[in-house]
Write an enzyme that holds these catalytic residues in place. Structure first.
Site, short mmCIF file in Angstrom:
data_model
loop_
_atom_site.label_atom_id
_atom_site.label_comp_id
_atom_site.label_asym_id
_atom_site.label_seq_id
_atom_site.Cartn_x
_atom_site.Cartn_y
_atom_site.Cartn_z
N SER A 29 0.92 -1.23 -0.06
CA SER A 29 -0.15 0.07 0.12
C SER A 29 0.95 1.32 -0.15
O SER A 29 1.80 1.38 -0.81
CB SER A 29 -0.98 -0.11 1.09
OG SER A 29 -2.02 0.82 1.12
N ASP A 60 -9.72 -4.33 -5.04
CA ASP A 60 -9.03 -3.09 -4.71
C ASP A 60 -9.24 -2.25 -5.58
O ASP A 60 -9.05 -2.09 -6.92
CB ASP A 60 -7.73 -3.49 -4.82
CG ASP A 60 -6.73 -2.36 -4.20
OD1 ASP A 60 -7.08 -1.39 -3.92
OD2 ASP A 60 -5.22 -2.78 -3.91
N HIS A 103 -7.78 -4.96 -0.87
CA HIS A 103 -6.67 -4.34 -0.43
C HIS A 103 -6.41 -4.80 0.85
O HIS A 103 -7.01 -4.89 1.76
CB HIS A 103 -6.90 -2.80 -0.33
CG HIS A 103 -5.70 -1.85 -0.43
ND1 HIS A 103 -4.91 -1.75 -1.23
CD2 HIS A 103 -5.21 -1.40 0.74
CE1 HIS A 103 -3.96 -0.78 -0.93
NE2 HIS A 103 -4.09 -0.70 0.38
#
Length: 330
Positions: A167, A271, A301
């Site tokens: 991320s 995501d 995610h």
């Protein structure tokens, strides 16, 4: 969310994460900074699950430190080093957060590797380029012979260094690697990147953002917009095509002559950032870089932080295969 088949334990954890995130966001779109410090259960250095950890202070003036994860089973075997940057939208979490302590232990034990998990400065108190500066400075710290011999085990081979992150940490991984490829280290050599669901964006609203907004777990357009506003330097106009957000966009750096190492890019079907991540992979390929795309179409995610999911273990195996592939070419 209805299209995702997830265990109840995972669904509850996701919901709690989303509630916690939304509590941080004020009605005016700014962050409730008094709540940020309460996010994430912290762990202390320990010997657990075959991995011993210790914390190292790099620069106390900016609270820059990292946690070292050493797999005890491989004490006599030379191991690569993975410098890892945690996620958290640039605003929360750290290497001591239980989720990241757990996943880095898993990396250290299963890859195997010496993992260096970095605590970089967080927004909004510290905005871009603080995170990139901190990541790069840790590489320079590790390249110093005195620091390396003091803080890393003897079997750590710094000339076989991988950079990885998820991320926001995946975002940092790319930009730190760009800097590293243009710097003359003494012994440290970055030979591979593990970029897991990197946090990139742009002014355009992509298909995955429009289609999954409000239904995919963890991230939404409202949340990502708040994070970008917290990340960008004060005084600059808010523009998601900033070169440190839209990595491959109209203001992107020219990487044709940048010697980036082999890169593994991980994406997931649920995501909202999926399209930006795939564009990143395609940009690397078009720029002549060695890049591999790993797609988890039924995941979301940050799925790898949930050990009850079999895909979490699968990702570890794919990272292991990638690292071995790179090492075999040396």
């Amino acid at each position: 969310m209805a299209s995702l088949s997830l265990p109840w334990k995972t669904r509850i954890a996701i919901k709690l994460t989303e509630i916690g995130f939304d509590l941080i966001i004020k009605k005016d779109g700014t962050l409730n900074q008094s709540l940020l410090k309460f996010i994430g259960i912290r762990t202390s250095p320990s010997l657990s699950n075959g991995v011993k950890t210790h914390d190292v202070e790099v620069d106390p003036t900016r609270k820059l430190w990292f946690r070292v994860f050493v797999p005890t089973e491989y004490a006599e075997q030379e191991l690569p080093v993975m410098v890892f940057f945690h996620g958290g939208g640039f605003i929360v979490l750290n290497p001591a957060a239980k989720k990241y302590d757990d996943v880095c232990r898993k990396f250290a034990r299963e890859l195997p590797a010496i993992v260096v998990s970095v605590e970089y400065r967080l927004a909004p108190e510290h905005r871009h380029p603080s995170q990139h500066d901190d990541g790069f400075d840790v590489l320079k710290f590790l390249d110093n012979e005195e620091n390396r011999s003091k803080w890393l085990p003897e079997n750590a081979n710094i000339s076989r260094c991988f950079i990885g992150g998820d991320s926001a940490g995946g975002h940092i991984t790319h930009y730190v690697a760009e800097r590293a490829s243009q710097f003359n280290f003494q012994r440290l050599k970055v030979i591979g990147l593990v970029v897991i669901q990197p946090f990139f964006g742009g002014e355009e609203r992509t298909d995955s953002e429009i289609r999954l907004d409000g239904t995919a777990p963890i991230l939404s357009l409202k949340r990502t917009d708040v994070l970008w506003k917290a990340f960008l330097p004060l005084g600059e106009p808010y523009n998601r095509d900033h070169p440190s957000i839209n990595v491959s966009g109209p203001n992107a750096a020219d990487i044709l002559k940048v010697d980036l190492p082999a890169t593994m890019v991980v994406v997931a079907g649920f995501d909202i950032l999926r399209d930006w991540q795939i564009r990143y992979y395609e940009w690397l390929k078009k720029s002549g870089k060695e890049a591999y795309l790993m797609d988890y179409p039924n995941m979301f995610h940050a799925f790898y932080l949930f050990p009850e999911l079999p895909e979490s273990d699968q990702l570890i195996l794919e990272v292991k295969d990638f690292i071995q592939k790179v090492l075999n070419k040396i």
